[in-house]
Design a protein around this motif. Structure first.
Motif: not given
Length: 85
Positions: A33-34, A44, A41, A36-38
């Motif tokens: 998750k970290e 989905s 973004p 992918c978020d970075e």
């Protein structure tokens, strides 16, 4: 992968990967998750794609013989609630 192995962005795959041996890869994250978020973004499906990028491994794959049912030092099951028999 994913257990003790960090996640890193893979530009060719378009999502994050996790491998045990990552030579010269310094852009790493503790969770998918970290990562992918970075790096992804707007995508989905990054977390699902990252998770599906490798088969799940048994717990823990790099310590064979340590599964709970294979531990010779496990206490014996007692016949009574006091643990005396």
């Amino acid at each position: 992968p994913g257990w003790d192995c960090p996640w890193y962005p893979d530009t060719e795959a378009g999502h994050c990967l996790s491998e045990m041996h990552q030579p010269n890869n310094f852009e790493i994250y503790r969770t998918k998750k970290e990562c992918c978020d970075e790096h992804y973004p707007g995508i989905s499906t990054c977390i699902a794609d990252s998770e599906a990028s490798h088969d799940p491994f048994p717990w823990p794959i790099h310590f064979p013989g340590t599964e709970p049912w294979e531990r010779p030092f496990a206490p014996p099951n007692a016949d009574d609630i006091w643990g005396t028999e």
